[in-house]
Design a protein around this motif. Structure first.
Motif, short mmCIF file in Angstrom:
data_model
loop_
_atom_site.label_atom_id
_atom_site.label_comp_id
_atom_site.label_asym_id
_atom_site.label_seq_id
_atom_site.Cartn_x
_atom_site.Cartn_y
_atom_site.Cartn_z
N GLU A 182 26.54 40.36 43.20
CA GLU A 182 27.66 39.45 43.37
C GLU A 182 27.43 38.53 44.58
O GLU A 182 26.69 38.90 45.51
CB GLU A 182 28.95 40.26 43.61
CG GLU A 182 29.35 41.15 42.46
CD GLU A 182 29.82 40.35 41.25
OE1 GLU A 182 30.25 39.20 41.43
OE2 GLU A 182 29.73 40.88 40.13
N PRO A 183 28.10 37.37 44.59
CA PRO A 183 28.00 36.50 45.77
C PRO A 183 28.47 37.20 47.05
O PRO A 183 27.93 36.95 48.13
CB PRO A 183 28.90 35.31 45.42
CG PRO A 183 29.75 35.77 44.29
CD PRO A 183 28.95 36.77 43.54
N SER A 184 29.45 38.09 46.90
CA SER A 184 29.93 38.85 48.06
C SER A 184 28.82 39.76 48.60
O SER A 184 28.71 39.98 49.82
CB SER A 184 31.14 39.69 47.68
OG SER A 184 30.87 40.45 46.50
N ASP A 185 27.99 40.28 47.70
CA ASP A 185 26.87 41.13 48.14
C ASP A 185 25.83 40.30 48.89
O ASP A 185 25.26 40.76 49.89
CB ASP A 185 26.21 41.80 46.93
CG ASP A 185 27.14 42.79 46.24
OD1 ASP A 185 27.89 43.47 46.96
OD2 ASP A 185 27.11 42.87 45.01
N MET A 186 25.56 39.09 48.38
CA MET A 186 24.59 38.23 49.06
C MET A 186 25.09 37.88 50.47
O MET A 186 24.32 37.85 51.43
CB MET A 186 24.35 36.96 48.24
CG MET A 186 23.73 37.24 46.86
SD MET A 186 23.42 35.75 45.93
CE MET A 186 22.88 36.43 44.34
N ASP A 418 38.06 41.27 33.23
CA ASP A 418 39.49 41.54 33.23
C ASP A 418 40.03 41.99 34.58
O ASP A 418 41.13 42.52 34.66
CB ASP A 418 39.81 42.60 32.17
CG ASP A 418 39.09 43.92 32.43
OD1 ASP A 418 38.10 43.90 33.19
OD2 ASP A 418 39.51 44.95 31.89
N ARG A 419 39.25 41.82 35.62
CA ARG A 419 39.72 42.17 36.97
C ARG A 419 39.17 41.17 37.97
O ARG A 419 38.23 40.42 37.68
CB ARG A 419 39.26 43.58 37.38
CG ARG A 419 39.90 44.70 36.59
CD ARG A 419 41.37 44.87 36.90
NE ARG A 419 41.92 46.08 36.30
CZ ARG A 419 42.32 46.19 35.04
NH1 ARG A 419 42.23 45.14 34.24
NH2 ARG A 419 42.82 47.34 34.59
N GLN A 420 39.75 41.16 39.17
CA GLN A 420 39.27 40.32 40.26
C GLN A 420 38.77 41.20 41.40
O GLN A 420 39.02 42.41 41.41
CB GLN A 420 40.41 39.44 40.76
CG GLN A 420 40.65 38.19 39.93
CD GLN A 420 39.70 37.06 40.32
OE1 GLN A 420 38.55 37.29 40.68
NE2 GLN A 420 40.18 35.82 40.25
N GLY A 421 38.08 40.60 42.35
CA GLY A 421 37.70 41.31 43.56
C GLY A 421 36.20 41.44 43.74
O GLY A 421 35.71 41.46 44.86
N HIS A 422 35.48 41.53 42.61
CA HIS A 422 34.03 41.73 42.73
C HIS A 422 33.35 40.55 43.42
O HIS A 422 32.30 40.72 44.03
CB HIS A 422 33.42 41.97 41.36
CG HIS A 422 33.85 41.00 40.31
ND1 HIS A 422 35.03 41.13 39.63
CD2 HIS A 422 33.28 39.88 39.84
CE1 HIS A 422 35.16 40.13 38.77
NE2 HIS A 422 34.12 39.35 38.89
N GLN A 423 33.95 39.34 43.28
CA GLN A 423 33.33 38.17 43.91
C GLN A 423 33.50 38.18 45.43
O GLN A 423 32.75 37.53 46.14
CB GLN A 423 33.97 36.87 43.40
CG GLN A 423 34.13 36.79 41.91
CD GLN A 423 35.54 37.19 41.50
OE1 GLN A 423 36.07 38.17 41.97
NE2 GLN A 423 36.13 36.42 40.61
N TYR A 424 34.53 38.89 45.91
CA TYR A 424 34.92 38.77 47.31
C TYR A 424 34.56 40.00 48.16
O TYR A 424 34.44 39.89 49.38
CB TYR A 424 36.43 38.54 47.41
CG TYR A 424 36.91 37.41 46.52
CD1 TYR A 424 36.45 36.10 46.72
CD2 TYR A 424 37.78 37.64 45.46
CE1 TYR A 424 36.86 35.07 45.90
CE2 TYR A 424 38.19 36.61 44.63
CZ TYR A 424 37.73 35.33 44.85
OH TYR A 424 38.14 34.31 44.03
#
Length: 461
Positions: A182-186, A418-424
């Motif tokens: 994910e971009p959050s991981d980067m 179907d969920r949010q949060g993984h990007q952040y």
């Protein structure tokens, strides 16, 4: 839903049928990697329908509009080849949208025809369709082999070939290939490297691109992604750390061979021990010390694990997804004293089952487990019906199994629709380990709260 409820317990041998594959196609990974270069417009060399599917899948996962071009194959291009379409597309894109880079990937159709992207890019250069200071990079990504992970890997090689050069002036920097994360991981990987005072070039880097803030102004090319100026330096770095055998190793080994930049291939830094190995390798390659800040973060993971170990202990887990993610997750689950008893990836690769076996042996796995590569979620569901588990970990498509079998479900991997949060919020590094433990514990205790008899319901865990 109806189909899943009729999944039979009896397992039949299948040789030519995949049901609910635990993967998606190569061009999606290539498109995602291309977005990690600053000022880059990915381009799908094939039909409009293919490009629409790739864009919509990324848009649904990241909740952001994904821009990409297409060669728009029609009947003529499908028979005689798409060279004319791609040459025209390159000229149009640089004239109208003014990107700095076009990252072209193939599709099943253009691969079957036999279009040679390298030859077409050279022709575009000779005909002056690529402006001075602009770039066209490319990767071969037919959907009938590999998965989105191998597509990502192939475009990483395309980036290295397009920008790297042997004999580049030494910079003392460390190349970091983050893998399909994910971009959050980067962003978290960059934070850890910066905290250790390590000069680095992380590529591709989609942080700030597919999780950009809403600021009231539209920019077709966000001021994010790996800058071209840095990509031109990768041949002069002192080393490369590739995170993930499937997504990153190919590009790292290419740079090792072509540019003489030595590489280390590690598991994704998900969980305690994989993050330890990443931090230690970063320390050795860059010649830096680990600051107290990172030691403290590690201590928080150990503290959480110690406080709540009894709720993780010997819970059986079924998980599916990308091989790089699964390898680190399985190791982390074993560190939590959980039992990953069913593991499936749709991405092919002979090393996967061997690596899982190594982890199980190292951690003294006390019960039998099943692993399949390549496998599908239909088989996973059959395994679960025969031997129930306490927890599911995987992408959104597992929600049907979770509902039908009433099993707690942690969404992880790609895609999550179907969920949010993984990007952040990252799942790599020590902070990522804390988040993963919190998510696992939450679904396990929520199920306990819902099903425990009223007279035995606990306020404090």
């Amino acid at each position: 839903m109806t189909l899943l409820r009729h999944t039979p317990k009896e397992i039949s041998e299948r040789s030519a049928l995949t049901i609910n594959p635990a993967k998606t196609c190569q061009p999606i990974g290539a498109m995602y990697a291309g977005l990690g270069v600053r000022g880059c417009l990915p381009h799908s060399h094939g039909s409009q329908g293919c490009c629409a599917y790739h864009r919509s899948t990324l848009t649904r996962h990241y909740k952001e509009p994904i821009s990409a071009g297409t060669s728009s194959f029609t009947e003529g291009a499908s028979v005689f080849g798409g060279q004319a379409n791609l040459l025209q597309a390159i000229q149009n894109i640089f004239t109208i949208y003014e990107p700095d880079v076009i990252a072209v990937h193939t599709t099943c159709l253009s691969e079957t025809i036999g279009d040679d992207l390298g030859q077409i890019a050279d022709k575009a250069q000779q005909e002056g369709k690529i402006p001075e200071g602009k770039y066209v990079i490319h990767a071969s990504t037919p959907s009938y082999v590999g998965s989105h992970v191998t597509g990502f890997s192939n475009m990483c090689v395309g980036i290295a070939k397009g920008f790297g050069k042997a004999g580049t002036q030494k910079t003392g920097k460390v190349n970091i290939l983050p893998g399909f994360v994910e971009p959050s991981d980067m962003e978290e990987l960059k934070r850890l490297a910066t905290a250790m005072d390590v000069k680095h070039i992380l590529f591709p880097d989609t942080s700030g691109v597919v999780n950009a803030p809403l600021m009231g102004e539209y920019h077709m090319f966000p001021d994010a992604g790996t800058p071209i100026e840095e990509l031109l330096q990768i041949g002069g770095s002192k080393g490369t750390i590739a995170l993930g055998e499937w997504a990153s190793a190919q590009a790292a080994r290419f740079m090792d061979t072509e540019f003489k930049v030595p590489c280390a291939v590690l598991d994704l830094p998900i969980g305690l021990r994989a993050t330890d190995r990443f931090i230690d390798t970063l320390r050795k390659v860059a010649g830096k010390n680990v600051p107290a800040e990172i030691d403290r973060e590690r201590g928080l993971v150990v503290d959480f694990l110690s406080d709540m170990h009894q709720y993780f202990y010997h819970k059986k887990v079924a998980l599916w997804g990308d091989p790089d993610q699964l390898i680190s997750l399985v190791e982390f689950l074993r560190d939590l004293d959980m039992l990953p008893v069913a593991i499936v990836t749709g991405t092919p690769g002979k090393k996967f089952e061997k690596r899982i076996a190594e982890i199980m042996e190292e951690t003294n796995m006390p019960v039998p487990y099943k692993v399949k590569c390549p496998g599908d979620m239909f088989l996973m569901h059959q395994w679960i019906k025969n031997e129930p588990v306490d927890l599911l970990i995987g992408n959104t498509y597992g929600k049907f199994i979770a509902r039908d079998e009433n099993i707690p479900f942690v969404r992880h991997g790609f895609p999550i629709l179907d969920r949010q949060g993984h990007q952040y919020f990252p799942t790599v590094g020590y902070k990522g380990a804390l988040r993963l433990m919190e998510k696992i514990l939450d679904v396990l205790l929520s199920k306990a709260d819902a099903e425990t008899p009223e007279e035995k319901l606990e306020l404090v865990y």
